[in-house]
Design an enzyme around this catalytic site. Structure first.
Site, PDB file in Angstrom:
ATOM      1  N   THR A 150      10.016  -6.833  -1.036  1.00 26.65           N
ATOM      2  CA  THR A 150       8.637  -7.198  -0.671  1.00 26.65           C
ATOM      3  C   THR A 150       8.314  -8.574  -1.249  1.00 26.65           C
ATOM      4  OG1 THR A 150       7.840  -6.031  -2.643  1.00 26.65           O
ATOM      5  CG2 THR A 150       7.688  -4.850  -0.551  1.00 26.65           C
ATOM      6  N   TYR A 172       6.539  -8.024   5.775  1.00 24.43           N
ATOM      7  CA  TYR A 172       7.165  -6.695   5.640  1.00 24.43           C
ATOM      8  C   TYR A 172       6.837  -5.821   6.861  1.00 24.43           C
ATOM      9  CZ  TYR A 172       8.525  -2.421   3.049  1.00 24.43           C
ATOM     10  OH  TYR A 172       9.116  -1.255   2.628  1.00 24.43           O
TER      11      TYR A 172
HETATM   12  N1  CAA Z   1      -8.687  -4.596   3.818  1.00 21.30           N
HETATM   13  C1  CAA Z   1      -9.600  -5.558   4.069  1.00 21.30           C
HETATM   14  N2  CAA Z   1      -9.918  -6.543   3.196  1.00 21.30           N
HETATM   15  C2  CAA Z   1      -9.265  -6.549   2.022  1.00 21.30           C
HETATM   16  C3  CAA Z   1      -8.298  -5.567   1.706  1.00 21.30           C
HETATM   17  C4  CAA Z   1      -8.026  -4.567   2.659  1.00 21.30           C
HETATM   18  N3  CAA Z   1      -7.111  -3.583   2.429  1.00 21.30           N
HETATM   19  N4  CAA Z   1      -7.818  -5.842   0.480  1.00 21.30           N
HETATM   20  C5  CAA Z   1      -8.463  -6.958   0.051  1.00 21.30           C
HETATM   21  N5  CAA Z   1      -9.345  -7.364   0.985  1.00 21.30           N
HETATM   22  C6  CAA Z   1     -10.221  -8.530   0.917  1.00 21.30           C
HETATM   23  C7  CAA Z   1     -10.795  -8.764  -0.481  1.00 21.30           C
HETATM   24  O1  CAA Z   1     -11.953  -8.027  -0.672  1.00 21.30           O
HETATM   25  C8  CAA Z   1     -11.044 -10.254  -0.455  1.00 21.30           C
HETATM   26  O2  CAA Z   1     -12.187 -10.510   0.308  1.00 21.30           O
HETATM   27  P1  CAA Z   1     -13.067 -11.854   0.074  1.00 21.30           P
HETATM   28  O3  CAA Z   1     -12.159 -13.030   0.308  1.00 21.30           O
HETATM   29  O4  CAA Z   1     -14.179 -11.753   1.068  1.00 21.30           O
HETATM   30  O5  CAA Z   1     -13.528 -11.769  -1.352  1.00 21.30           O
HETATM   31  C9  CAA Z   1      -9.845 -10.772   0.329  1.00 21.30           C
HETATM   32  O6  CAA Z   1      -9.419  -9.686   1.178  1.00 21.30           O
HETATM   33  C10 CAA Z   1      -8.711 -11.139  -0.610  1.00 21.30           C
HETATM   34  O7  CAA Z   1      -7.740 -11.824   0.143  1.00 21.30           O
HETATM   35  P2  CAA Z   1      -6.573 -12.591  -0.595  1.00 21.30           P
HETATM   36  O8  CAA Z   1      -5.803 -13.370   0.397  1.00 21.30           O
HETATM   37  O9  CAA Z   1      -7.158 -13.382  -1.745  1.00 21.30           O
HETATM   38  O10 CAA Z   1      -5.707 -11.383  -1.135  1.00 21.30           O
HETATM   39  P3  CAA Z   1      -5.281 -11.094  -2.598  1.00 21.30           P
HETATM   40  O11 CAA Z   1      -4.453 -12.243  -3.069  1.00 21.30           O
HETATM   41  O12 CAA Z   1      -6.434 -10.688  -3.428  1.00 21.30           O
HETATM   42  O13 CAA Z   1      -4.380  -9.784  -2.457  1.00 21.30           O
HETATM   43  C11 CAA Z   1      -2.300  -8.672  -2.088  1.00 21.30           C
HETATM   44  C12 CAA Z   1      -3.207  -9.811  -1.671  1.00 21.30           C
HETATM   45  C13 CAA Z   1      -1.940  -8.797  -3.585  1.00 21.30           C
HETATM   46  C14 CAA Z   1      -1.061  -8.745  -1.276  1.00 21.30           C
HETATM   47  C15 CAA Z   1      -3.008  -7.343  -1.880  1.00 21.30           C
HETATM   48  O14 CAA Z   1      -3.563  -7.335  -0.595  1.00 21.30           O
HETATM   49  C16 CAA Z   1      -2.062  -6.156  -1.980  1.00 21.30           C
HETATM   50  O15 CAA Z   1      -1.524  -5.831  -3.038  1.00 21.30           O
HETATM   51  N6  CAA Z   1      -1.891  -5.440  -0.862  1.00 21.30           N
HETATM   52  C17 CAA Z   1      -1.079  -4.216  -0.811  1.00 21.30           C
HETATM   53  C18 CAA Z   1       0.227  -4.508  -0.270  1.00 21.30           C
HETATM   54  C19 CAA Z   1       1.003  -3.238  -0.178  1.00 21.30           C
HETATM   55  O16 CAA Z   1       0.541  -2.191   0.251  1.00 21.30           O
HETATM   56  N7  CAA Z   1       2.293  -3.304  -0.574  1.00 21.30           N
HETATM   57  C20 CAA Z   1       3.156  -2.188  -0.502  1.00 21.30           C
HETATM   58  C21 CAA Z   1       4.358  -2.428  -1.406  1.00 21.30           C
HETATM   59  S1  CAA Z   1       5.422  -1.011  -1.469  1.00 21.30           S
HETATM   60  C22 CAA Z   1       6.144  -1.014   0.026  1.00 21.30           C
HETATM   61  O17 CAA Z   1       6.050  -1.916   0.804  1.00 21.30           O
HETATM   62  C23 CAA Z   1       6.940   0.213   0.397  1.00 21.30           C
HETATM   63  C24 CAA Z   1       6.482   0.780   1.674  1.00 21.30           C
HETATM   64  O18 CAA Z   1       7.230   0.755   2.611  1.00 21.30           O
HETATM   65  C25 CAA Z   1       5.179   1.414   1.746  1.00 21.30           C
END
Ligand code: CAA
Length: 250
Positions: A95, A156
């Site tokens: 990832t 991904y």
């Molecule tokens: N839906 C809608 N809006 C969302 C959101 C969501 N799920 N999550 C965050 N936001 C919003 C925030 O509130 C913020 O809004 P504002 O800009 O209005 O304040 C904005 O989106 C943040 O956007 P950024 O671009 O700044 O994102 P970030 O840097 O804060 O976070 C991230 C990015 C770290 C990737 C985070 O989204 C994250 O961890 N996502 C999960 C990813 C995930 O599920 N990975 C799985 C790994 S395991 C795997 O992959 C195995 C498998 O097969 C399942």
């Protein structure tokens, strides 16, 4: 045709889900080769010692599966040493989670190369032998996020969705020669990969899983073992979701 002496190759074989798959496939009559990323040499040796101490019928092999030449050389070397590969599990994956606006091209390329292109690079030489021998089981490890998309995982999700298309095309090419090709799509599983996620993001996703918990690697491996069995001869081009109900479809 049932296989008396079976050879299985699992890419990403020393990882969280890959290790459980190796354990599930290894038997006295099934030797499992776990392919690992070359930089993980010391981890692989430790993994091998522990697996053999457990009595597993396994070996390890280093190869960067995102490199077409390295993948082809690995298959040639494994088949020269052990014979034809009967079961291939494409499990190698990484990832690089970021939203589209923040994602550098390098992170896009790394995930597409490792999670999608590698599956073509490894399957191509393995499938040629399977078609000649008229038997094979290919299982591609996709993800729930290839079916539903995930905020922060454009690379991904695209790669894992691509695996479904590849699986259905390959299944048609293998069908007349008893080479089945299927996909298993795990949900969120307790592995180092989910361990890297921000805990609050992981918690909020797990709270939406109908079963209310992470999956266990062995629960993914059980679906792989089902598809790898000689008896599972009439299932091809299918996807088995193992996601605790996180995404339901038919
Ligand atoms: N839906 C809608 N809006 C969302 C959101 C969501 N799920 N999550 C965050 N936001 C919003 C925030 O509130 C913020 O809004 P504002 O800009 O209005 O304040 C904005 O989106 C943040 O956007 P950024 O671009 O700044 O994102 P970030 O840097 O804060 O976070 C991230 C990015 C770290 C990737 C985070 O989204 C994250 O961890 N996502 C999960 C990813 C995930 O599920 N990975 C799985 C790994 S395991 C795997 O992959 C195995 C498998 O097969 C399942």
């Amino acid at each position: 045709m049932a296989q008396s002496n079976t050879l299985a190759l699992v890419t990403g074989g020393i990882g969280g889900i890959g290790s459980a798959i190796c354990r599930a496939l290894s038997t006295d009559s099934c030797h499992v080769v776990a392919c690992y990323y070359p930089a993980e040499e010391s981890k692989a040796q430790q993994w091998l010692n522990e697996a053999r101490a457990e009595g597993l019928n396994v070996s390890v092999y280093p190869a960067d599966v995102a490199d077409a030449g390295a993948a082809a050389a690995m298959i040639e070397s494994i088949e020269a040493q052990y014979g034809g590969i009967d079961v291939l599990v494409n499990c190698a994956g990484i990832t690089r989670d970021k939203t589209i606006r923040k994602m550098p091209v390098e992170d896009w390329d790394a995930v597409i190369n490792t999670n999608l292109n590698s599956v073509f690079y490894v399957t191509k030489p393995v499938m040629s032998g399977m078609l000649e021998r008229r038997y094979g089981r290919i299982i591609n490890i996709s993800s729930v996020n290839g079916q539903r998309g995930q905020f922060g995982q454009p690379n991904y999700s695209a790669a894992k969705a691509g695996l479904h298309g590849f699986t259905m095309a390959a299944a048609q090419e293998g069908a007349r020669k008893d080479v089945t090709v299927n996909t298993v799509s795990p949900g969120y599983v307790a592995t180092p990969m989910t361990g890297k996620m921000p805990p609050e993001v992981l918690d909020s996703i797990v709270s939406t899983v109908p079963m209310g918990r992470l999956g266990k690697p062995e629960e993914i491996a059980a679906a792989v073992a089902f598809l790898a069995a000689p008896e599972t001869a009439y299932v091809t081009g299918a996807n088995i979701p193992v996601n605790g109900g996180l995404f339901m479809s038919f």
